[in-house]
Design a protein around this motif. Sequence first.
Motif, PDB file in Angstrom:
ATOM      1  N   LYS A 197       0.820  -1.222   0.000  1.00 57.84           N
ATOM      2  CA  LYS A 197       0.000   0.000   0.000  1.00 57.84           C
ATOM      3  C   LYS A 197       0.848   1.264   0.000  1.00 57.84           C
ATOM      4  CE  LYS A 197      -4.230  -1.593   2.155  1.00 57.84           C
ATOM      5  NZ  LYS A 197      -5.049  -1.557   3.380  1.00 57.84           N
ATOM      6  N   GLN A 198       1.899   1.296   0.830  1.00 60.44           N
ATOM      7  CA  GLN A 198       2.728   2.493   0.915  1.00 60.44           C
ATOM      8  C   GLN A 198       3.451   2.773  -0.401  1.00 60.44           C
ATOM      9  OE1 GLN A 198       6.329   2.074   3.395  1.00 60.44           O
ATOM     10  NE2 GLN A 198       5.640  -0.047   3.697  1.00 60.44           N
ATOM     11  N   TRP A 199       3.817   1.712  -1.145  1.00 63.66           N
ATOM     12  CA  TRP A 199       4.519   1.901  -2.419  1.00 63.66           C
ATOM     13  C   TRP A 199       3.546   2.331  -3.512  1.00 63.66           C
ATOM     14  CZ3 TRP A 199       9.131   2.523  -0.995  1.00 63.66           C
ATOM     15  CH2 TRP A 199       9.676   1.772   0.043  1.00 63.66           C
ATOM     16  N   VAL A 200       2.293   1.923  -3.411  1.00 60.69           N
ATOM     17  CA  VAL A 200       1.263   2.391  -4.352  1.00 60.69           C
ATOM     18  C   VAL A 200       1.004   3.872  -4.097  1.00 60.69           C
ATOM     19  CG1 VAL A 200      -1.167   2.173  -5.031  1.00 60.69           C
ATOM     20  CG2 VAL A 200       0.203   0.115  -4.642  1.00 60.69           C
ATOM     21  N   VAL A 250       5.351   4.272  -6.682  1.00 61.71           N
ATOM     22  CA  VAL A 250       6.476   3.441  -7.097  1.00 61.71           C
ATOM     23  C   VAL A 250       5.951   2.273  -7.922  1.00 61.71           C
ATOM     24  CG1 VAL A 250       8.302   1.903  -6.264  1.00 61.71           C
ATOM     25  CG2 VAL A 250       7.895   4.102  -5.144  1.00 61.71           C
ATOM     26  N   ILE A 251       4.820   1.729  -7.505  1.00 64.98           N
ATOM     27  CA  ILE A 251       4.157   0.668  -8.254  1.00 64.98           C
ATOM     28  C   ILE A 251       2.709   1.063  -8.495  1.00 64.98           C
ATOM     29  CG2 ILE A 251       5.631  -1.223  -7.443  1.00 64.98           C
ATOM     30  CD1 ILE A 251       3.546  -1.898  -5.368  1.00 64.98           C
ATOM     31  N   LEU A 275      13.367   4.513 -10.585  1.00 63.37           N
ATOM     32  CA  LEU A 275      14.352   4.030  -9.613  1.00 63.37           C
ATOM     33  C   LEU A 275      14.313   2.505  -9.544  1.00 63.37           C
ATOM     34  CD1 LEU A 275      13.553   6.546  -6.746  1.00 63.37           C
ATOM     35  CD2 LEU A 275      15.444   6.665  -8.372  1.00 63.37           C
ATOM     36  N   ARG A 276      15.417   1.927  -9.073  1.00 62.63           N
ATOM     37  CA  ARG A 276      15.481   0.489  -8.845  1.00 62.63           C
ATOM     38  C   ARG A 276      15.028   0.201  -7.410  1.00 62.63           C
ATOM     39  NH1 ARG A 276      19.636   2.080 -11.878  1.00 62.63           N
ATOM     40  NH2 ARG A 276      21.111   2.254 -10.162  1.00 62.63           N
ATOM     41  N   PRO A 277      14.693  -1.057  -7.087  1.00 61.13           N
ATOM     42  CA  PRO A 277      14.133  -1.367  -5.759  1.00 61.13           C
ATOM     43  C   PRO A 277      14.976  -0.902  -4.577  1.00 61.13           C
ATOM     44  CG  PRO A 277      13.864  -3.236  -7.218  1.00 61.13           C
ATOM     45  CD  PRO A 277      14.679  -2.233  -7.963  1.00 61.13           C
ATOM     46  N   GLN A 291      17.108   1.561  -4.469  1.00 62.33           N
ATOM     47  CA  GLN A 291      17.066   3.020  -4.422  1.00 62.33           C
ATOM     48  C   GLN A 291      15.762   3.506  -3.804  1.00 62.33           C
ATOM     49  OE1 GLN A 291      17.704   3.651  -8.637  1.00 62.33           O
ATOM     50  NE2 GLN A 291      19.815   4.319  -8.270  1.00 62.33           N
ATOM     51  N   VAL A 292      14.675   2.829  -4.125  1.00 70.64           N
ATOM     52  CA  VAL A 292      13.361   3.197  -3.574  1.00 70.64           C
ATOM     53  C   VAL A 292      13.371   3.016  -2.057  1.00 70.64           C
ATOM     54  CG1 VAL A 292      10.958   2.424  -3.475  1.00 70.64           C
ATOM     55  CG2 VAL A 292      12.055   2.747  -5.682  1.00 70.64           C
ATOM     56  N   ILE A 293      13.897   1.893  -1.595  1.00 72.97           N
ATOM     57  CA  ILE A 293      13.935   1.642  -0.154  1.00 72.97           C
ATOM     58  C   ILE A 293      14.824   2.657   0.554  1.00 72.97           C
ATOM     59  CG2 ILE A 293      14.773  -0.003   1.585  1.00 72.97           C
ATOM     60  CD1 ILE A 293      13.678  -2.235  -0.275  1.00 72.97           C
ATOM     61  N   LEU A 294      15.965   2.971  -0.047  1.00 75.10           N
ATOM     62  CA  LEU A 294      16.845   3.951   0.578  1.00 75.10           C
ATOM     63  C   LEU A 294      16.220   5.344   0.616  1.00 75.10           C
ATOM     64  CD1 LEU A 294      20.313   2.923  -0.879  1.00 75.10           C
ATOM     65  CD2 LEU A 294      19.483   2.607   1.461  1.00 75.10           C
ATOM     66  N   ARG A 295      15.412   5.661  -0.359  1.00 71.47           N
ATOM     67  CA  ARG A 295      14.804   6.978  -0.406  1.00 71.47           C
ATOM     68  C   ARG A 295      13.738   7.144   0.660  1.00 71.47           C
ATOM     69  NH1 ARG A 295      12.891   9.832  -5.824  1.00 71.47           N
ATOM     70  NH2 ARG A 295      15.063  10.367  -5.806  1.00 71.47           N
ATOM     71  N   TRP A 296      12.918   6.105   0.900  1.00 73.27           N
ATOM     72  CA  TRP A 296      11.761   6.281   1.764  1.00 73.27           C
ATOM     73  C   TRP A 296      11.802   5.561   3.106  1.00 73.27           C
ATOM     74  CZ3 TRP A 296      10.015   6.297  -3.541  1.00 73.27           C
ATOM     75  CH2 TRP A 296       9.511   7.538  -3.940  1.00 73.27           C
TER      76      TRP A 296
END
Length: 165
Positions: free
Chosen positions: A129-132, A136-137, A154-156, A158-163
Amino acid sequence: MTDCFCGRSCRDSWAYSRNKLFSGVCSRYCHETQKQGLSHDGSRTYTTACTACDATFELQYTYNWSNQRFCSKSCRQEVEGRKHAKKHMTLLAAIYDHPQGLSSHELYRISERNTTRIKGATGVSNCLKQWVRREVITMEKSSGATIYRWNSNLRPGQVILRWKK
Protein backbone atom coordinates in the motif's frame (compact mmCIF):
# COMPACT_ATOMS: atom_id res chain seq x y z
CA MET A 1 14.28 -31.86 -9.12
CA THR A 2 14.05 -30.25 -12.51
CA ASP A 3 16.95 -29.10 -14.60
CA CYS A 4 17.68 -25.59 -15.83
CA PHE A 5 18.64 -25.28 -19.49
CA CYS A 6 22.25 -24.70 -18.34
CA GLY A 7 22.42 -28.17 -16.76
CA ARG A 8 22.20 -27.21 -13.09
CA SER A 9 19.37 -28.72 -11.12
CA CYS A 10 16.57 -26.46 -9.90
CA ARG A 11 15.63 -27.52 -6.41
CA ASP A 12 12.03 -28.42 -5.74
CA SER A 13 12.31 -27.11 -2.21
CA TRP A 14 12.65 -23.33 -2.39
CA ALA A 15 14.17 -23.26 1.06
CA TYR A 16 17.35 -24.75 -0.40
CA SER A 17 17.33 -22.84 -3.68
CA ARG A 18 19.38 -19.69 -4.13
CA ASN A 19 17.03 -18.42 -6.83
CA LYS A 20 13.86 -17.24 -5.12
CA LEU A 21 12.22 -15.15 -7.88
CA PHE A 22 12.27 -17.07 -11.15
CA SER A 23 10.63 -20.41 -11.90
CA GLY A 24 12.19 -22.93 -14.28
CA VAL A 25 15.72 -21.55 -14.12
CA CYS A 26 18.45 -21.93 -11.51
CA SER A 27 19.49 -18.27 -11.23
CA ARG A 28 19.04 -14.65 -12.24
CA TYR A 29 21.91 -15.17 -14.68
CA CYS A 30 20.05 -18.01 -16.46
CA HIS A 31 16.83 -15.97 -16.46
CA GLU A 32 18.68 -13.13 -18.20
CA THR A 33 20.21 -15.56 -20.73
CA GLN A 34 16.82 -17.11 -21.45
CA LYS A 35 15.13 -13.68 -21.69
CA GLN A 36 17.62 -12.63 -24.38
CA GLY A 37 17.09 -15.91 -26.26
CA LEU A 38 20.74 -16.94 -26.03
CA SER A 39 22.19 -20.40 -25.57
CA HIS A 40 24.07 -21.29 -22.41
CA ASP A 41 27.67 -20.05 -22.22
CA GLY A 42 29.15 -19.95 -18.71
CA SER A 43 31.85 -17.48 -19.71
CA ARG A 44 29.36 -14.78 -20.78
CA THR A 45 28.77 -11.91 -18.33
CA TYR A 46 26.05 -9.26 -18.18
CA THR A 47 26.73 -5.72 -17.09
CA THR A 48 24.06 -4.94 -14.52
CA ALA A 49 23.28 -1.87 -12.43
CA CYS A 50 23.38 -2.19 -8.66
CA THR A 51 19.89 -2.09 -7.19
CA ALA A 52 20.97 0.47 -4.56
CA CYS A 53 23.43 2.81 -6.28
CA ASP A 54 24.44 3.80 -9.80
CA ALA A 55 27.49 1.50 -9.93
CA THR A 56 27.57 -1.41 -12.37
CA PHE A 57 28.90 -4.92 -11.90
CA GLU A 58 29.25 -8.09 -13.92
CA LEU A 59 26.53 -10.71 -13.38
CA GLN A 60 28.36 -14.03 -13.78
CA TYR A 61 27.42 -17.69 -14.11
CA THR A 62 29.58 -18.61 -11.11
CA TYR A 63 27.29 -20.11 -8.47
CA ASN A 64 28.08 -17.50 -5.81
CA TRP A 65 27.49 -14.56 -8.18
CA SER A 66 24.62 -15.72 -10.38
CA ASN A 67 21.86 -14.08 -8.29
CA GLN A 68 23.74 -10.91 -7.33
CA ARG A 69 21.71 -7.68 -7.00
CA PHE A 70 24.18 -5.37 -5.24
CA CYS A 71 27.61 -4.15 -6.36
CA SER A 72 29.11 -4.54 -2.90
CA LYS A 73 28.51 -5.79 0.61
CA SER A 74 28.18 -2.20 1.86
CA CYS A 75 25.31 -1.47 -0.58
CA ARG A 76 23.51 -4.63 0.52
CA GLN A 77 23.98 -3.80 4.20
CA GLU A 78 22.80 -0.23 3.69
CA VAL A 79 19.54 -1.39 2.10
CA GLU A 80 18.92 -4.38 4.36
CA GLY A 81 19.66 -2.30 7.46
CA ARG A 82 16.44 -0.36 7.00
CA LYS A 83 13.29 -1.35 8.89
CA HIS A 84 11.51 -4.32 7.22
CA ALA A 85 13.78 -3.87 4.20
CA LYS A 86 14.25 -7.58 3.42
CA LYS A 87 10.50 -8.09 3.16
CA HIS A 88 10.02 -5.01 1.00
CA MET A 89 13.10 -5.79 -1.11
CA THR A 90 11.71 -9.26 -1.86
CA LEU A 91 8.38 -7.88 -3.05
CA LEU A 92 9.77 -4.86 -4.92
CA ALA A 93 12.50 -6.89 -6.67
CA ALA A 94 9.91 -9.44 -7.81
CA ILE A 95 7.69 -6.71 -9.26
CA TYR A 96 10.67 -4.94 -10.83
CA ASP A 97 11.89 -8.16 -12.51
CA HIS A 98 8.45 -9.07 -13.90
CA PRO A 99 7.36 -6.17 -16.15
CA GLN A 100 4.11 -7.93 -17.08
CA GLY A 101 3.09 -7.53 -13.43
CA LEU A 102 2.37 -9.97 -10.63
CA SER A 103 -0.79 -10.68 -8.68
CA SER A 104 -0.85 -10.54 -4.91
CA HIS A 105 -1.17 -14.36 -4.86
CA GLU A 106 1.96 -14.75 -7.00
CA LEU A 107 3.84 -12.31 -4.77
CA TYR A 108 2.70 -14.29 -1.72
CA ARG A 109 4.10 -17.50 -3.26
CA ILE A 110 7.40 -15.71 -3.90
CA SER A 111 7.48 -14.43 -0.31
CA GLU A 112 6.95 -18.00 0.95
CA ARG A 113 10.21 -18.98 -0.77
CA ASN A 114 12.17 -16.42 1.24
CA THR A 115 13.05 -16.15 4.90
CA THR A 116 10.84 -13.08 5.34
CA ARG A 117 7.35 -14.51 5.17
CA ILE A 118 4.15 -12.55 4.80
CA LYS A 119 0.76 -13.79 5.93
CA GLY A 120 -1.30 -14.37 2.80
CA ALA A 121 -2.13 -12.30 -0.25
CA THR A 122 -3.84 -9.75 2.00
CA GLY A 123 -0.56 -9.27 3.88
CA VAL A 124 1.19 -8.64 0.55
CA SER A 125 -1.41 -6.02 -0.36
CA ASN A 126 -0.95 -4.33 3.03
CA CYS A 127 2.85 -4.25 2.57
CA LEU A 128 2.53 -2.73 -0.90
CA LYS A 129 0.00 0.00 0.00
CA GLN A 130 2.73 2.49 0.92
CA TRP A 131 4.52 1.90 -2.42
CA VAL A 132 1.26 2.39 -4.35
CA ARG A 133 0.68 5.68 -2.47
CA ARG A 134 4.20 6.81 -3.35
CA GLU A 135 3.52 5.83 -6.99
CA VAL A 136 6.48 3.44 -7.10
CA ILE A 137 4.16 0.67 -8.25
CA THR A 138 0.68 0.68 -9.76
CA MET A 139 -2.20 -1.50 -8.68
CA GLU A 140 -4.81 -2.74 -11.14
CA LYS A 141 -7.85 -4.74 -10.16
CA SER A 142 -9.04 -7.03 -12.91
CA SER A 143 -11.31 -10.07 -12.74
CA GLY A 144 -10.88 -10.50 -9.01
CA ALA A 145 -7.07 -10.39 -9.00
CA THR A 146 -4.97 -7.39 -8.06
CA ILE A 147 -1.99 -6.93 -10.39
CA TYR A 148 1.06 -4.90 -9.32
CA ARG A 149 3.43 -3.30 -11.89
CA TRP A 150 6.61 -1.27 -11.51
CA ASN A 151 6.04 2.44 -12.14
CA SER A 152 9.27 4.17 -11.10
CA ASN A 153 12.53 5.12 -12.78
CA LEU A 154 14.35 4.03 -9.61
CA ARG A 155 15.48 0.49 -8.85
CA PRO A 156 14.13 -1.37 -5.76
CA GLY A 157 17.13 -0.67 -3.50
CA GLN A 158 17.07 3.02 -4.42
CA VAL A 159 13.36 3.20 -3.57
CA ILE A 160 13.93 1.64 -0.15
CA LEU A 161 16.84 3.95 0.58
CA ARG A 162 14.80 6.98 -0.41
CA TRP A 163 11.76 6.28 1.76
CA LYS A 164 12.58 3.79 4.52
CA LYS A 165 14.10 5.15 7.72
